[in-house]
Scaffold this active site. Structure first.
Site, PDB file in Angstrom:
ATOM      1  N   ARG A 103       0.817  -1.282  -0.138  1.00 15.56           N
ATOM      2  CA  ARG A 103       0.005  -0.012   0.099  1.00 15.56           C
ATOM      3  C   ARG A 103       0.920   1.105  -0.058  1.00 15.56           C
ATOM      4  O   ARG A 103       1.747   1.406   0.972  1.00 15.56           O
ATOM      5  CB  ARG A 103      -0.853  -0.006   1.127  1.00 15.56           C
ATOM      6  CG  ARG A 103      -1.997  -1.092   1.276  1.00 15.56           C
ATOM      7  CD  ARG A 103      -3.098  -0.548   2.181  1.00 15.56           C
ATOM      8  NE  ARG A 103      -2.604  -0.217   3.608  1.00 15.56           N
ATOM      9  CZ  ARG A 103      -3.478   0.076   4.456  1.00 15.56           C
ATOM     10  NH1 ARG A 103      -4.691   0.208   4.254  1.00 15.56           N
ATOM     11  NH2 ARG A 103      -2.902   0.446   5.761  1.00 15.56           N
ATOM     12  N   THR A 107      -1.389   7.301  -0.374  1.00 20.89           N
ATOM     13  CA  THR A 107      -2.697   7.313  -1.203  1.00 20.89           C
ATOM     14  C   THR A 107      -3.622   6.092  -0.625  1.00 20.89           C
ATOM     15  O   THR A 107      -4.927   5.919  -0.908  1.00 20.89           O
ATOM     16  CB  THR A 107      -2.471   6.960  -2.534  1.00 20.89           C
ATOM     17  OG1 THR A 107      -1.984   5.848  -2.748  1.00 20.89           O
ATOM     18  CG2 THR A 107      -1.935   8.469  -3.110  1.00 20.89           C
ATOM     19  N   ASP A 199       0.653  -3.311  11.892  1.00 21.86           N
ATOM     20  CA  ASP A 199       1.032  -3.802  10.468  1.00 21.86           C
ATOM     21  C   ASP A 199       1.351  -5.272  10.589  1.00 21.86           C
ATOM     22  O   ASP A 199       2.279  -5.848  11.101  1.00 21.86           O
ATOM     23  CB  ASP A 199       2.387  -2.874  10.246  1.00 21.86           C
ATOM     24  CG  ASP A 199       2.700  -2.844   8.672  1.00 21.86           C
ATOM     25  OD1 ASP A 199       2.487  -2.066   7.792  1.00 21.86           O
ATOM     26  OD2 ASP A 199       3.107  -4.246   8.220  1.00 21.86           O
ATOM     27  N   ASP A 202       4.840  -6.221   9.206  1.00 24.87           N
ATOM     28  CA  ASP A 202       6.212  -5.826   9.918  1.00 24.87           C
ATOM     29  C   ASP A 202       6.219  -6.669  11.247  1.00 24.87           C
ATOM     30  O   ASP A 202       7.316  -7.210  11.666  1.00 24.87           O
ATOM     31  CB  ASP A 202       5.800  -4.470  10.707  1.00 24.87           C
ATOM     32  CG  ASP A 202       6.365  -3.444   9.633  1.00 24.87           C
ATOM     33  OD1 ASP A 202       7.035  -3.854   8.753  1.00 24.87           O
ATOM     34  OD2 ASP A 202       5.775  -2.250   9.596  1.00 24.87           O
TER      35      ASP A 202
END
Ligand code: PRP
Ligand code: URA
Length: 208
Positions: A103, A107, A199, A202
């Site tokens: 991603r 945006t 995340d 991560d």
């Protein structure tokens, strides 16, 4: 079809560990693997079996087996890879395709960097794997590519889904079935799922 949510006390228990920021990489990966097995179990409830005759140590027996080759699993890199180990413990001969997407942090649009599918992908039931369904951008981009390749039957398997991501898939591709371990509350202003788990990439790879 409405999304399928794995409602079960064990799932609630596992998700509590997964969401906890104190949970380390090893346990995080193990729990994603376990949940992936349960998602796969649920998503294959409609699997067509073929008739076979086997011999038990005692007698001939007519029964049914899965044609594992009918299935392809497509993890969305990176985080989706964490679900593959669980899947191949239950369907070891499934084919695996890969799509690389990340991603754009501003945006939130997915950027594609890799796409490689098994042969005859259009003849297979394809299950997309990604722990997180947030805006739905990555899921929609993957479904679009697979449909362009002629895939008829697509299921999306994720650990945590946001309502907006589910709506995006159901409005654009109502034939795609969604399986998740939980539907969380909402997205925050930078596109993270709340309460979520942070995340996923991560946490799986220990990159932050
Ligand atoms: C995460 C996640 C999904 C995507 C979901 O990947 O694994 O692929 O975000 O968000 P969306 O529904 O808004 O598209 P990310 O882009 O962080 O890439 P990574 O797995 O490489 O870390
Ligand atoms: N991707 C993630 O890894 N986590 C989120 O909360 C949203 C998208």
């Amino acid at each position: 079809m409405k999304e399928v949510v794995l409602s079960h006390p064990l799932i609630t228990h596992k998700l509590a560990i997964l969401r906890d920021k104190k949970t380390g990489t090893k346990e995080f990966r193990e729990i994603i693997t376990e949940i992936a097995v349960l998602l796969c179990y649920e998503a294959t409830k409609d699997a067509k079996l073929k008739k076979v005759t086997i011999e038990t140590p005692l007698e001939k027996y007519s029964t049914y087996k899965l044609n594992e080759d009918d299935y392809a699993f497509v993890p969305i890199l990176r985080a989706g890879m964490s679900m593959v180990d669980g899947i191949i413990t239950v369907i070891p001969n499934a084919k695996i395709g890969h799509i690389g997407l990340y991603r754009n942090e501003e945006t939130l649009e997915p950027v594609e960097y890799y796409y490689k599918m098994p042969l005859n992908i259009k003849k297979r039931t394809v299950m997309i794997l990604d722990p997180m369904l947030a805006t739905g951008g990555s899921a929609l981009a993957t479904i679009k590519k697979l449909k362009h390749d002629g895939v008829k039957k697509i299921k999306f398997l994720c650990v945590i889904a946001a309502p907006v991501g589910i709506k995006a898939i159901q409005e654009t591709y109502p034939d795609v079935e969604i399986y998740c371990a939980n539907v969380d509350r909402k997205l925050n202003e930078i596109g993270y799922i709340l309460p979520g788990l942070g995340d996923a990439g991560d946490r799986v790879y220990g990159t932050k």
